[in-house]
Design a protein around this motif. Structure first.
Motif, short mmCIF file in Angstrom:
data_model
loop_
_atom_site.label_atom_id
_atom_site.label_comp_id
_atom_site.label_asym_id
_atom_site.label_seq_id
_atom_site.Cartn_x
_atom_site.Cartn_y
_atom_site.Cartn_z
N THR A 25 0.81 -1.21 0.00
CA THR A 25 0.00 0.00 0.00
C THR A 25 0.85 1.27 0.00
N GLY A 26 2.10 1.18 0.48
CA GLY A 26 2.94 2.36 0.60
C GLY A 26 2.70 3.14 1.89
N ARG A 27 1.90 2.58 2.81
CA ARG A 27 1.54 3.31 4.04
C ARG A 27 2.76 3.60 4.92
N LEU A 28 3.65 2.63 5.08
CA LEU A 28 4.83 2.85 5.94
C LEU A 28 5.75 3.88 5.28
N GLY A 29 5.90 3.81 3.96
CA GLY A 29 6.71 4.79 3.25
C GLY A 29 6.16 6.20 3.39
N GLN A 30 4.83 6.30 3.39
CA GLN A 30 4.17 7.59 3.58
C GLN A 30 4.50 8.16 4.97
N LEU A 31 4.40 7.30 5.99
CA LEU A 31 4.70 7.73 7.36
C LEU A 31 6.16 8.16 7.49
N LEU A 32 7.06 7.37 6.89
CA LEU A 32 8.49 7.68 6.96
C LEU A 32 8.79 9.01 6.28
N ALA A 33 8.23 9.20 5.09
CA ALA A 33 8.48 10.43 4.34
C ALA A 33 7.97 11.63 5.14
N GLN A 34 6.75 11.51 5.71
CA GLN A 34 6.17 12.60 6.47
C GLN A 34 7.03 12.94 7.69
N LEU A 35 7.51 11.91 8.37
CA LEU A 35 8.31 12.10 9.58
C LEU A 35 9.60 12.86 9.26
N PHE A 36 10.30 12.45 8.22
CA PHE A 36 11.56 13.13 7.86
C PHE A 36 11.29 14.56 7.37
N LEU A 37 10.16 14.77 6.69
CA LEU A 37 9.79 16.13 6.27
C LEU A 37 9.51 17.00 7.48
N ASP A 38 8.74 16.45 8.45
CA ASP A 38 8.40 17.21 9.66
C ASP A 38 9.65 17.63 10.43
N LYS A 39 10.70 16.81 10.31
CA LYS A 39 11.92 17.11 11.07
C LYS A 39 12.89 17.98 10.26
N GLY A 40 12.45 18.43 9.09
CA GLY A 40 13.25 19.42 8.36
C GLY A 40 14.18 18.85 7.29
N HIS A 41 14.06 17.55 6.98
CA HIS A 41 14.95 16.95 5.98
C HIS A 41 14.38 17.06 4.57
N GLN A 42 15.26 16.85 3.58
CA GLN A 42 14.87 16.75 2.17
C GLN A 42 14.49 15.29 1.91
N VAL A 43 13.33 15.05 1.31
CA VAL A 43 12.91 13.67 1.06
C VAL A 43 12.63 13.45 -0.43
N THR A 44 13.21 12.40 -0.99
CA THR A 44 12.83 11.94 -2.33
C THR A 44 12.08 10.63 -2.14
N LEU A 45 10.80 10.61 -2.54
CA LEU A 45 10.00 9.40 -2.39
C LEU A 45 9.74 8.77 -3.77
N VAL A 46 10.27 7.58 -3.96
CA VAL A 46 10.05 6.84 -5.20
C VAL A 46 8.97 5.81 -4.91
N THR A 47 7.84 5.92 -5.59
CA THR A 47 6.72 5.05 -5.23
C THR A 47 5.93 4.63 -6.46
N SER A 48 5.00 3.69 -6.28
CA SER A 48 4.23 3.16 -7.41
C SER A 48 2.90 3.91 -7.51
N PRO A 49 2.33 3.94 -8.74
CA PRO A 49 1.04 4.61 -8.91
C PRO A 49 0.00 4.00 -7.96
N GLY A 50 -0.82 4.83 -7.36
CA GLY A 50 -1.89 4.35 -6.49
C GLY A 50 -1.49 4.13 -5.05
N SER A 51 -0.21 4.29 -4.72
CA SER A 51 0.20 4.06 -3.33
C SER A 51 -0.01 5.32 -2.49
N TYR A 52 -0.06 5.14 -1.17
CA TYR A 52 -0.19 6.27 -0.26
C TYR A 52 1.06 7.13 -0.31
N ARG A 53 0.89 8.45 -0.25
CA ARG A 53 2.03 9.36 -0.21
C ARG A 53 1.64 10.62 0.57
N PRO A 54 2.63 11.39 1.10
CA PRO A 54 2.29 12.60 1.86
C PRO A 54 1.69 13.66 0.93
#
Lengths: 237, 237
Positions: A25-54
Motif C-alpha cells: 500500500t505504501g503506508r509505511l513509506g508515507q509515514l516515513l516520508a512525512q516524519l523526515f519532512l516534519d523534522k526538516g529533511h529533504q525527502v525523495t519518495l520513489v513510489t508506485s502509482p496508487g500508493s499512499y504518499r504525503p
C-alpha cells in the motif's frame, strides 16, 4: 539530510493490460516520508502509482515508477545523491518473459526455446483452458546500492510469510551482511493486520521489536539520526 | 432505479504477496456512480481496493472485492436485486494454478500433472533463474448475468489493444449477442490517454462514438434513462 525512500510495489507487465504485482500500500513509506519532512529533511519518495504518499511539500520530491527496470534506472542516479536510503518498496523478483497456451508448451521439444520468444500482441488473447507464463529473475537492486554509493546508509526490508521468528531474523541477518546494509526491517505478512504491524529492526548489534507502523517509522528515524551523530559522512557534499 | 456498477480490476493471487492484476483505475466507474447518484438513483458500486470511487453518499453502497471468485459471489446476489448493471470492471480471464522452477517443468514427463498441484507456501521462494506459472481460465461472469436475472438491463465493456475499428466493433457486436447485453462499450487501450478516452457504444441499432470519460458516462446514463421510458420492466419490484 537528503533521504531517499522507496515505497509501494512494482508491477511487471505481462502485456499492455495485465501485470504481476506485489500487494503493497505504501503506508509505511508515507509515514516515513512525512516524519523526515516534519523534522526538516529533504525527502525523495520513489513510489508506485496508487500508493499512499504525503501531501505536497516544498522539501518533498515525488517520483512514480512501475517496473523493476524503471526503478533501477531511477535509483542508480538517486542513490549517488542521497545520504540515507530506506528501501521499503516491494520489488518483483520475477518478470514475465513469454505467455502461451498449454498446448504449445506440451508440443515443444525444448522448453528453453520458449524463453527466447516474446509476446507481440498488446493483449494476449486465448481461448485455451490453460496458459503458461515463463518468468525470469530480476536483478536484486538492494545488492547494487553500496556499489553505486559506498557512503550511503542503507535500510533494507525483508518480508516473509508465516515463518518462525528465528528464521525471519536469520534471513534478515544474511541480507544485512550480503547487501552491506546498516539495518534490515524484517516482518512477516501474518503479523501485519489493520493497525498492527510487527517488525524487527535487525542490525549488527542485535534487534529491536516494534508493533505498529508509526512505531516502526519512529524507530527508523531515531536510528538514522543517531547514526548521523555517531558516524558523520566520510565526504561532505 | 437501483443501479449496479462494477469498476477497477480484479487481482488473482499467485501467493500471499503476489498477484496477477489488470491495470484499471476505476475512474469511469466513479463518474458513472456519481452521475446516477446526482440524478437521485440508488447505486451499488462493486470495486477493487485502491480504485477511484465517489465520496460517501446516503444512496451509495460500496463493496470491495479483489478476486474473480469473490466478484462472482457478490454479483450473483446483487444482479437479482438491481434493474441496471454496468459492468466496467476489468475481470482477470486467467487465474494462477501452480508456480514452480523451470527445472521442475523440464523434468516433468506429463505437464498436465503439474496442473493438479498447488503452492502451499505463503510466499513462493526460488533461487532458480526461471519460473513457470500455470494459469486456468476463469468463468466469464458477463455470460451469467441474464441467467441470474433475465430482466436486468446489461451494459458490458470490451477493451482491446491496438486493433482496427471494424474489428473492435465486431467483437463488441459478438459480445452483445452472446451475453444478451443491451449495450457494449468498446474501447481500445491505444485510444485512452489522460483526458481522452475514445469509446463506441454498440447496441443492436448501431453505434455512437464518444471521446472522453465524462461524455461516455453521460451517454450511458441517457441510454439507461431512455430505455427505462421505452421499456418498463416486465415485473415491478
Amino acid at each position: 539530510m537528503k533521504i531517499l525512500i522507496t515505497s509501494g510495489g512494482t508491477t511487471e507487465p505481462i502485456d499492455a493490460v495485465r501485470g504481476i504485482t506485489n500487494h503493497a500500500t505504501g503506508r509505511l513509506g508515507q509515514l516515513l516520508a512525512q516524519l523526515f519532512l516534519d523534522k526538516g529533511h529533504q525527502v525523495t519518495l520513489v513510489t508506485s502509482p496508487g500508493s499512499y504518499r504525503p501531501e505536497k511539500h516544498k522539501r518533498l520530491k515525488l517520483i512514480e515508477v512501475s517496473t523493476v527496470n524503471s526503478l533501477q534506472n531511477v535509483l542508480e542516479h538517486l542513490v549517488k545523491d542521497h545520504q540515507v536510503f530506506i528501501h521499503s518498496m516491494a520489488v518483483s523478483d520475477y518478470s514475465p518473459v513469454y505467455m502461451t497456451d498449454l498446448e504449445d508448451v506440451m508440443a515443444s521439444k525444448d522448453l528453453s526455446q520458449l524463453l527466447k520468444r516474446h509476446n507481440h500482441q498488446g493483449k494476449i488473447s486465448s481461448s485455451s483452458d490453460y496458459q503458461v507464463l515463463f518468468l525470469k529473475k530480476t536483478p536484486k537492486l538492494i545488492s547494487l546500492v553500496k556499489k553505486w554509493n559506498p557512503d550511503i546508509r542503507l535500510i533494507g526490508f525483508k518480508l516473509l510469510v508465516n515463518v518462525p521468528k528465528e528464521q525471519l531474523l536469520q534471513v534478515a541477518r544474511t541480507s544485512l551482511h550480503k547487501n552491506q546494509a546498516d539495518l534490515i526491517v524484517a516482518n512477516d505478512l501474518y503479523q501485519i493486520k489493520q493497525d498492527q504491524h510487527q517488525a524487527y529492526l535487525v542490525s549488527a548489534e542485535g534487534y529491536q521489536t516494534l508493533t505498529s507502523k508509526p512505531a516502526i517509522a519512529q524507530a527508523i528515524y531515531e536510528r538514522v539520526i543517531s547514526n548521523d551523530k555517531n558516524h558523520p559522512p566520510r565526504c561532505q557534499r
